[in-house]
Design a protein around this motif. Structure first.
Motif: not given
Length: 228
Positions: A60-76
């Motif tokens: 779950a933590e790994e999935a959350l990190e992937r989601f954060k990275l994906g969200t940060e990339q989309k925001i960027s």
């Protein structure tokens, strides 16, 4: 007879629930083994539960990190697109820089042909088109530093541009120039197109040339549309 009964009663008094001590010893061993197996099973179950929950938490933590990275990339990426759009909007809202100094204007139109007339048409809906039209006219009205207004035939706004013209500044002439364009101007429209290109700081993408057989050879039409 009495002795036999007494022996039977004595034997029965040593039993518990109909079983003797040897049987209960065996039952105790079996019960002990069952308790040991139950304890082992409990340990295994507890360990399995702990390990499974830890792995689920890690996943779950790994999935959350992937989601954060994906969200940060989309925001960027969204911020980058927004910045590009804002820069594009800023460029569109600013007047085009054309001959900001009189020296640049005079230098660009140096050697202006005398045997030509110029008509300037600017799209009414474009904010800087009117300013550009009169700026171009002002440059064309100077001949070697001396005012000469005979070259401008008309300056007027239009609601729509011709079909082949949509954006930028388009110079229309009636004669197709011969030979390489980089050697020297061949026609009045070619001269005006080159001069305007210099005024746009060498950005030829903002100025282009078209040819119309119905336009007289000595007439140059300039159409000013929206920015590219």
């Amino acid at each position: 007879m009495t002795e036999t009964i007494d022996n039977t009663n004595s034997a029965a008094s040593t039993l518990f629930l109909g079983h003797n001590g040897e049987w209960w010893d065996f039952a105790l061993v079996i019960a002990g083994m069952a308790v040991a197996l139950a304890a082992i099973a409990a340990v295994i179950a507890t360990s399995g539960s702990i390990i499974a929950h830890k792995r689920e938490a890690a996943a779950a933590e790994e999935a959350l990190e992937r989601f954060k990275l994906g969200t940060e990339q989309k925001i960027s990426e969204a911020n980058a697109r927004t910045k590009v759009a804002e820069e594009g909007l800023a460029r569109l809202s600013m007047p085009r820089a054309l001959f900001l100094s009189g020296t640049a204007c005079e230098e660009a139109f140096k050697g202006r042909p005398d045997n030509m007339k110029v008509q300037i048409f600017w799209l009414r809906s474009v904010p800087d088109a009117e300013w550009l039209s009169f700026r171009i006219a002002g440059c064309l009205n100077m001949k070697d530093g001396v005012p000469d207004t005979s070259i401008i035939d008309k300056i007027e706004p239009v609601e729509n541009l011709p079909d082949k013209i949509s954006t930028g500044i388009t110079v229309v002439g009636g004669v197709l120039p011969r030979g390489p364009w980089w050697i020297e101007p061949k026609t009045p429209s070619d001269f005006v197109m080159r001069a305007l290109s210099k005024g746009m700081h060498g950005d030829r993408s903002g100025v282009r040339e078209e040819f119309d057989q119905g336009t007289p050879a000595d007439l140059v039409k300039i159409f000013i549309g929206p920015k590219l």
